[in-house]
Design a protein around this motif. Structure first.
Motif, PDB file in Angstrom:
ATOM      1  N   GLU A  42       0.995  -1.405   0.063  1.00 41.30           N
ATOM      2  CA  GLU A  42       0.038   0.119   0.042  1.00 41.30           C
ATOM      3  C   GLU A  42       0.792   1.222   0.030  1.00 41.30           C
ATOM      4  OE1 GLU A  42      -2.757  -0.196   3.333  1.00 41.30           O
ATOM      5  OE2 GLU A  42      -3.552  -2.038   2.591  1.00 41.30           O
ATOM      6  N   VAL A  43       1.970   1.400   0.783  1.00 40.39           N
ATOM      7  CA  VAL A  43       2.853   2.249   0.899  1.00 40.39           C
ATOM      8  C   VAL A  43       3.608   2.477  -0.559  1.00 40.39           C
ATOM      9  CG1 VAL A  43       4.971   3.305   2.084  1.00 40.39           C
ATOM     10  CG2 VAL A  43       3.262   2.275   3.440  1.00 40.39           C
ATOM     11  N   ASP A  44       3.948   1.355  -1.074  1.00 44.39           N
ATOM     12  CA  ASP A  44       4.721   1.473  -2.398  1.00 44.39           C
ATOM     13  C   ASP A  44       3.447   2.029  -3.559  1.00 44.39           C
ATOM     14  OD1 ASP A  44       6.894   0.774  -1.224  1.00 44.39           O
ATOM     15  OD2 ASP A  44       6.574  -1.379  -1.785  1.00 44.39           O
ATOM     16  N   ALA A  45       2.382   1.748  -3.207  1.00 44.92           N
ATOM     17  CA  ALA A  45       1.368   2.155  -4.403  1.00 44.92           C
ATOM     18  C   ALA A  45       1.217   3.617  -4.308  1.00 44.92           C
ATOM     19  CB  ALA A  45       0.199   1.227  -4.307  1.00 44.92           C
ATOM     20  N   TRP A  46       1.094   3.884  -2.964  1.00 47.50           N
ATOM     21  CA  TRP A  46       0.787   5.373  -2.583  1.00 47.50           C
ATOM     22  C   TRP A  46       2.002   6.338  -3.016  1.00 47.50           C
ATOM     23  CZ3 TRP A  46       3.195   9.238   0.228  1.00 47.50           C
ATOM     24  CH2 TRP A  46       2.635  10.412   0.373  1.00 47.50           C
ATOM     25  N   ILE A  47       3.344   6.064  -3.019  1.00 47.83           N
ATOM     26  CA  ILE A  47       4.325   6.571  -3.285  1.00 47.83           C
ATOM     27  C   ILE A  47       4.197   6.820  -5.098  1.00 47.83           C
ATOM     28  CG2 ILE A  47       6.654   6.622  -3.756  1.00 47.83           C
ATOM     29  CD1 ILE A  47       6.873   5.313  -0.787  1.00 47.83           C
ATOM     30  N   GLU A  48       4.069   5.464  -5.690  1.00 49.48           N
ATOM     31  CA  GLU A  48       3.904   5.517  -7.241  1.00 49.48           C
ATOM     32  C   GLU A  48       2.794   6.367  -7.715  1.00 49.48           C
ATOM     33  OE1 GLU A  48       5.710   3.935  -9.639  1.00 49.48           O
ATOM     34  OE2 GLU A  48       6.996   3.327  -8.014  1.00 49.48           O
ATOM     35  N   ALA A  49       1.594   6.580  -6.985  1.00 46.49           N
ATOM     36  CA  ALA A  49       0.597   7.534  -7.311  1.00 46.49           C
ATOM     37  C   ALA A  49       0.939   8.889  -7.215  1.00 46.49           C
ATOM     38  CB  ALA A  49      -0.674   7.269  -6.675  1.00 46.49           C
ATOM     39  N   LYS A  50       1.820   9.078  -6.194  1.00 44.41           N
ATOM     40  CA  LYS A  50       2.270  10.594  -6.227  1.00 44.41           C
ATOM     41  C   LYS A  50       3.428  11.129  -6.898  1.00 44.41           C
ATOM     42  CE  LYS A  50      -0.438  11.562  -2.817  1.00 44.41           C
ATOM     43  NZ  LYS A  50      -1.406  12.641  -3.023  1.00 44.41           N
ATOM     44  N   LEU A  51       3.978  10.044  -7.699  1.00 45.72           N
ATOM     45  CA  LEU A  51       5.203  10.393  -8.466  1.00 45.72           C
ATOM     46  C   LEU A  51       4.456  11.000  -9.976  1.00 45.72           C
ATOM     47  CD1 LEU A  51       7.844   7.730  -7.954  1.00 45.72           C
ATOM     48  CD2 LEU A  51       7.930   9.911  -7.195  1.00 45.72           C
ATOM     49  N   LYS A  52       5.090  11.910 -10.326  1.00 44.59           N
ATOM     50  CA  LYS A  52       4.539  12.372 -11.612  1.00 44.59           C
ATOM     51  C   LYS A  52       5.801  12.904 -12.475  1.00 44.59           C
ATOM     52  CE  LYS A  52       0.084  14.082 -10.311  1.00 44.59           C
ATOM     53  NZ  LYS A  52      -0.951  15.183 -10.210  1.00 44.59           N
ATOM     54  N   PRO A  53       5.753  12.988 -13.790  1.00 45.14           N
ATOM     55  CA  PRO A  53       6.805  13.648 -14.424  1.00 45.14           C
ATOM     56  C   PRO A  53       6.662  14.993 -14.338  1.00 45.14           C
ATOM     57  CG  PRO A  53       5.564  12.337 -15.788  1.00 45.14           C
ATOM     58  CD  PRO A  53       4.870  12.160 -14.538  1.00 45.14           C
ATOM     59  N   LYS A  54       7.966  15.700 -14.393  1.00 42.82           N
ATOM     60  CA  LYS A  54       7.983  17.095 -14.082  1.00 42.82           C
ATOM     61  C   LYS A  54       7.211  17.931 -15.053  1.00 42.82           C
ATOM     62  CE  LYS A  54      12.447  17.404 -11.878  1.00 42.82           C
ATOM     63  NZ  LYS A  54      13.566  18.120 -11.683  1.00 42.82           N
ATOM     64  N   ASP A  55       6.813  17.691 -16.255  1.00 44.16           N
ATOM     65  CA  ASP A  55       5.966  18.430 -16.915  1.00 44.16           C
ATOM     66  C   ASP A  55       4.543  18.348 -16.264  1.00 44.16           C
ATOM     67  OD1 ASP A  55       8.023  18.521 -18.682  1.00 44.16           O
ATOM     68  OD2 ASP A  55       7.428  16.916 -19.984  1.00 44.16           O
ATOM     69  N   GLU A  56       4.042  17.334 -15.966  1.00 43.17           N
ATOM     70  CA  GLU A  56       2.790  17.199 -15.336  1.00 43.17           C
ATOM     71  C   GLU A  56       2.888  17.975 -13.996  1.00 43.17           C
ATOM     72  OE1 GLU A  56       1.132  13.414 -15.211  1.00 43.17           O
ATOM     73  OE2 GLU A  56       1.966  12.906 -17.357  1.00 43.17           O
ATOM     74  N   ALA A  57       3.709  17.956 -13.302  1.00 49.46           N
ATOM     75  CA  ALA A  57       3.641  18.618 -11.883  1.00 49.46           C
ATOM     76  C   ALA A  57       3.331  19.985 -11.858  1.00 49.46           C
ATOM     77  CB  ALA A  57       5.013  18.361 -11.290  1.00 49.46           C
ATOM     78  N   LYS A  58       2.314  20.288 -10.962  1.00 51.23           N
ATOM     79  CA  LYS A  58       1.972  21.787 -10.780  1.00 51.23           C
ATOM     80  C   LYS A  58       2.407  22.221  -9.393  1.00 51.23           C
ATOM     81  CE  LYS A  58      -1.683  21.513 -14.320  1.00 51.23           C
ATOM     82  NZ  LYS A  58      -3.180  21.647 -14.228  1.00 51.23           N
ATOM     83  N   VAL A  59       2.557  23.391  -9.199  1.00 53.47           N
ATOM     84  CA  VAL A  59       2.688  23.785  -7.681  1.00 53.47           C
ATOM     85  C   VAL A  59       1.253  24.408  -7.310  1.00 53.47           C
ATOM     86  CG1 VAL A  59       3.514  25.424  -6.263  1.00 53.47           C
ATOM     87  CG2 VAL A  59       4.996  24.625  -7.831  1.00 53.47           C
ATOM     88  N   VAL A  60       0.413  23.832  -6.562  1.00 55.66           N
ATOM     89  CA  VAL A  60      -0.577  24.025  -6.346  1.00 55.66           C
ATOM     90  C   VAL A  60      -0.652  24.693  -4.691  1.00 55.66           C
ATOM     91  CG1 VAL A  60      -3.080  23.337  -5.726  1.00 55.66           C
ATOM     92  CG2 VAL A  60      -1.516  22.159  -7.801  1.00 55.66           C
ATOM     93  N   PRO A  61      -1.102  25.974  -4.464  1.00 55.86           N
ATOM     94  CA  PRO A  61      -1.000  26.273  -3.190  1.00 55.86           C
ATOM     95  C   PRO A  61      -2.124  25.661  -2.091  1.00 55.86           C
ATOM     96  CG  PRO A  61      -2.121  28.001  -4.598  1.00 55.86           C
ATOM     97  CD  PRO A  61      -1.680  26.686  -5.380  1.00 55.86           C
TER      98      PRO A  61
END
Length: 90
Positions: free
Chosen positions: A53-72
């Motif tokens: 579950e922890v590994d799946a949570w981390i995988e879900a949080k990883l995004k390529p830098k192009d998709e990553a947005k800074v959201v306040p």
């Protein structure tokens, strides 16, 4: 039947997934981090986390830098002093 892999809190700290218990609580409450599993079944028992579950949570949080947005964060406001508005003289 194989036993499930489990992480305990110190292992999560060593892996730099959590900083302290407050950070863990915030991750669980606001970001859907997996809940604990108590093996002994009594209050004060050592908490464990299913590794899958922890590994799946981390995988879900990883995004390529192009998709990553800074959201306040909700309720946050801009840092620093507001800019001065300079009026043009006629």
């Amino acid at each position: 039947m194989s036993l499930p892999r489990l992480y305990d809190f110190p292992e999560l700290q060593e892996a730099k997934i959590v900083r302290d218990r407050s950070h863990l609580h915030r991750l669980q409450k606001e970001h859907g981090f997996p809940k604990t599993v108590a093996l002994d079944g009594y209050i004060g028992a050592r908490a464990y986390f299913h590794a899958d579950e922890v590994d799946a949570w981390i995988e879900a949080k990883l995004k390529p830098k192009d998709e990553a947005k800074v959201v306040p964060r909700p309720g946050s406001r801009p840092q620093g002093r507001p800019r001065k508005v300079v009026e043009e003289r006629a």
